[in-house]
Write a protein that holds these residues in place. Sequence first.
Motif, mmCIF file in Angstrom:
data_model
loop_
_atom_site.group_PDB
_atom_site.id
_atom_site.type_symbol
_atom_site.label_atom_id
_atom_site.label_comp_id
_atom_site.label_asym_id
_atom_site.label_seq_id
_atom_site.Cartn_x
_atom_site.Cartn_y
_atom_site.Cartn_z
ATOM 1 N N ILE A 92 8.104 -1.409 -1.381
ATOM 2 C CA ILE A 92 6.725 -0.932 -1.266
ATOM 3 C C ILE A 92 5.966 -1.278 -2.537
ATOM 4 N N ILE A 93 4.798 -1.880 -2.373
ATOM 5 C CA ILE A 93 3.967 -2.314 -3.502
ATOM 6 C C ILE A 93 2.681 -1.509 -3.533
ATOM 7 N N ASP A 94 2.278 -1.090 -4.735
ATOM 8 C CA ASP A 94 0.981 -0.440 -4.908
ATOM 9 C C ASP A 94 0.389 -0.859 -6.254
ATOM 10 N N SER A 95 -0.933 -0.946 -6.315
ATOM 11 C CA SER A 95 -1.608 -1.408 -7.531
ATOM 12 C C SER A 95 -1.843 -0.300 -8.551
ATOM 13 N N GLY B 34 0.827 -1.203 0.000
ATOM 14 C CA GLY B 34 0.000 0.000 0.000
ATOM 15 C C GLY B 34 0.857 1.246 0.000
ATOM 16 N N GLY B 35 0.803 1.981 -1.089
ATOM 17 C CA GLY B 35 1.644 3.164 -1.233
ATOM 18 C C GLY B 35 0.894 4.465 -1.030
ATOM 19 N N ARG C 211 0.567 6.048 -9.082
ATOM 20 C CA ARG C 211 1.070 6.225 -7.724
ATOM 21 C C ARG C 211 2.485 5.665 -7.613
ATOM 22 N N CYS C 212 2.758 4.562 -8.284
ATOM 23 C CA CYS C 212 4.098 3.975 -8.256
ATOM 24 C C CYS C 212 5.125 4.924 -8.870
ATOM 25 N N HIS C 213 4.755 5.561 -9.986
ATOM 26 C CA HIS C 213 5.662 6.527 -10.605
ATOM 27 C C HIS C 213 5.940 7.672 -9.633
ATOM 28 N N TYR C 214 4.891 8.145 -8.961
ATOM 29 C CA TYR C 214 5.062 9.224 -7.989
ATOM 30 C C TYR C 214 5.993 8.786 -6.854
ATOM 31 N N LEU C 215 5.753 7.576 -6.312
ATOM 32 C CA LEU C 215 6.559 7.090 -5.194
ATOM 33 C C LEU C 215 8.022 6.919 -5.589
ATOM 34 N N SER C 216 8.255 6.433 -6.809
ATOM 35 C CA SER C 216 9.639 6.224 -7.250
ATOM 36 C C SER C 216 10.406 7.540 -7.314
#
Length: 454
Positions: A259-262, A238-239, A266-271
Amino acid sequence: MKIIIVGAGEVGYNIASRLASENKRVIVIDKDQDAVRRLSENLDIQVITASGSSPKVLIDAGIKETDILLAVTDSDETNLVACLITDLISPTTKKFARIRNSDFDPYHDRLKKENPHIDTVINPEIEVVNTIKKLMDVPGAVDVGDFADGQVKYVAIRLDRHSPMAGMRLVDFSSRFGEDRPLIAAIIRNDNVIVPRGSNTVEPGDLIYFVSETQKLEKMLKLFGKKIVPVQRVFIIGGGRIGERLAKRLEKESIKTKIIDSDIDRCHYLSEQMDKAVVLHGDGSDQKLFLEENMGQSDVVVSVTDDDETNILVSLLAKNLGVHDTITRIGKSSYFPLLATIGIEKVVSPRLSAVSSILQNIRKGKVLSDISIFGERGEFIEAIALETSDITNKPLKKLSFPKGAILVCIIRNGQIIIPDGDSVVKPDDRIIMFAVKHAVKKLEKLLTVKLDFF
């Protein structure tokens, strides 16, 4: 005491329920007809279906005669506007705003100091991250919290049959363990909360809440057969805001984090936000992905998606893969009684964090902290003993506490005192009490009416 709550969601509902049970006069305002109907059907409170940020609505609700405004909708902007309007109409009303967006973090202090000011900013997600980190620091614990600026901790441990205290009466702790004995604040047995007396025993399978000096915690844990092992690898499912805050904090402590998100966006933002943490795109309940990423080798798996069912499933899958420690975010209070039966004990809840933050500011007198435990069925209350209080200058054995309440710790000039019947509370002592839910009202009434304490 009159309190207006803007927001009839989970936080609004639960804080309204708590306050109404303590005979506070509560009014809840929300535009959502279904949410308002739920409150009116289940609680003895006044409800208004309207916008809680409307000046007219607030005036009609009696904001000028209101002691406290709690703005706890899911919209930070609505909460801020409700407090701003309240400050203009009724400056003496205390204003609490729930603000979750991290963009507001740098401005919390200014919001509280500058006009139109907010008395208290509530960010339950920050508290949840703090709680998760505390649980990581004490891997054998089911629950952990701080008092006295970190000098004292409460810890919940599941007692096993190998512990040297298994089967002992509490009255025998002093002769067996001396001054280093743990102070037992509560025993959870068969889903019942027991406020212990000397004749009570602690049995294998009990969930034991005890209080300890932080510097003596490791020694205390050995009595329970537990030891502190540093966490090196963490898997976060959950990101969202909680997952992001937690990952950033773990990065600062050089803990290897995935950290995993579906949500691919959001994954691009977190990276872009992370320096060292590995960001993965995928289904949080995908066992194949877990195997590919060696989840089973993690020290801790933290599941903090917005979906309770996903979080429960992830924790069960992680345990099946051999992960010893899992921490699970739960929003629905109805799940709490069921979780321990399926092996999920380390649970965090933004809602409970919000309720605790609100309660410590609503309690009368010098209350420093108010922490709900075990699905809100018990509370730790930390406060300053006043000179005018009947609790001071008398041996504890001559005082009459409500059934279901106990004084668990006295802190005087930095010294931690585990009380017994001959202990005396002095003015300006910090005291820590535990009470089951039904006793809180009696305790507050007793202390307020006779002692002017809370």
